[in-house]
Design a protein around this motif. Structure first.
Motif, PDB file in Angstrom:
ATOM      1  N   VAL A   5       0.909  -1.319  -0.078  1.00 28.68           N
ATOM      2  CA  VAL A   5       0.014   0.186   0.236  1.00 28.68           C
ATOM      3  C   VAL A   5       0.919   1.188  -0.246  1.00 28.68           C
ATOM      4  O   VAL A   5       1.731   1.291   0.792  1.00 28.68           O
ATOM      5  N   ASP A   6       0.533   2.169  -0.797  1.00 33.59           N
ATOM      6  CA  ASP A   6       1.252   3.499  -0.777  1.00 33.59           C
ATOM      7  C   ASP A   6       0.544   4.345  -0.197  1.00 33.59           C
ATOM      8  O   ASP A   6      -0.536   4.981  -0.543  1.00 33.59           O
ATOM      9  N   PRO A   7       0.908   4.958   1.027  1.00 34.95           N
ATOM     10  CA  PRO A   7       0.329   5.719   1.958  1.00 34.95           C
ATOM     11  C   PRO A   7      -0.354   7.081   1.387  1.00 34.95           C
ATOM     12  O   PRO A   7      -0.990   7.991   1.833  1.00 34.95           O
ATOM     13  N   GLU A  15      -8.993   0.777  -1.279  1.00 37.75           N
ATOM     14  CA  GLU A  15      -9.028   0.517  -2.938  1.00 37.75           C
ATOM     15  C   GLU A  15      -7.798  -0.194  -3.514  1.00 37.75           C
ATOM     16  O   GLU A  15      -7.790  -1.145  -4.240  1.00 37.75           O
ATOM     17  N   GLN A  16      -6.645   0.395  -2.844  1.00 39.37           N
ATOM     18  CA  GLN A  16      -5.420  -0.490  -3.345  1.00 39.37           C
ATOM     19  C   GLN A  16      -5.493  -2.056  -2.882  1.00 39.37           C
ATOM     20  O   GLN A  16      -4.982  -2.929  -3.612  1.00 39.37           O
ATOM     21  N   VAL A  17      -5.679  -2.065  -1.605  1.00 36.68           N
ATOM     22  CA  VAL A  17      -5.981  -3.502  -1.120  1.00 36.68           C
ATOM     23  C   VAL A  17      -6.997  -4.257  -2.045  1.00 36.68           C
ATOM     24  O   VAL A  17      -6.541  -5.379  -2.469  1.00 36.68           O
ATOM     25  N   ARG A  18      -7.996  -3.756  -2.156  1.00 38.22           N
ATOM     26  CA  ARG A  18      -9.211  -4.185  -3.016  1.00 38.22           C
ATOM     27  C   ARG A  18      -8.643  -4.800  -4.495  1.00 38.22           C
ATOM     28  O   ARG A  18      -8.913  -5.997  -4.949  1.00 38.22           O
ATOM     29  N   LEU A  46      -0.031  -4.825   6.916  1.00 37.55           N
ATOM     30  CA  LEU A  46      -0.081  -3.663   5.912  1.00 37.55           C
ATOM     31  C   LEU A  46       0.118  -2.280   6.772  1.00 37.55           C
ATOM     32  O   LEU A  46       0.521  -1.350   6.111  1.00 37.55           O
ATOM     33  N   GLY A  47       0.062  -2.445   7.759  1.00 36.69           N
ATOM     34  CA  GLY A  47       0.055  -1.145   8.801  1.00 36.69           C
ATOM     35  C   GLY A  47      -1.136  -0.277   8.448  1.00 36.69           C
ATOM     36  O   GLY A  47      -1.011   0.896   8.616  1.00 36.69           O
TER      37      GLY A  47
END
Length: 117
Positions: A5-7, A15-18, A46-47
């Motif tokens: 994941v790019d915070p 949405e990144q995870v999905r 993933l924090g």
């Protein structure tokens, strides 16, 4: 299962995870019946907040890609994408032909498909 994941990205973390899980399912890397990490475990890995991962899982369930079976866990429902099968290709060609005949733009045809979905 490799997910990152790019915070600071423009796309929200859920949405990144999905989308990454969906891509893993559609590519066949996550096969039907594969058990996914718990929401809590993936959020720790993933924090992210638990609710962020829960939302990603909820949307994947709404798309019938995964299924949560209570305390038994969350499992992949879908199998590899069927985008290359003949019926899907024929339906896409029919939609494209009808859209061209109606002089619709690609965006308009896509909107029609989204509404029908």
């Amino acid at each position: 299962m490799e997910i990152s994941v790019d915070p600071v990205g423009l796309t929200p973390p859920y949405e990144q995870v999905r989308s990454q899980i969906e891509n893993l399912i559609r590519s066949g890397e996550l096969a039907r019946g594969t058990r996914l990490p718990t929401v809590r475990q993936l959020s720790l890995d993933l924090g992210l907040a638990v609710n962020t991962v829960a939302r990603a899982y909820k949307e994947l369930e709404a798309d019938h890609l995964i299924e949560t079976r209570g305390r038994n866990g969350t499992f992949v429902l879908a199998s590899r994408s069927r985008v290359d099968d003949e019926p899907s290709q024929a339906a896409a060609a029919a939609l494209a032909k009808a859209a061209h005949q109606a002089q619709l733009s690609l965006a308009e045809a896509t909107e029609l498909l989204h509404r029908a979905w």
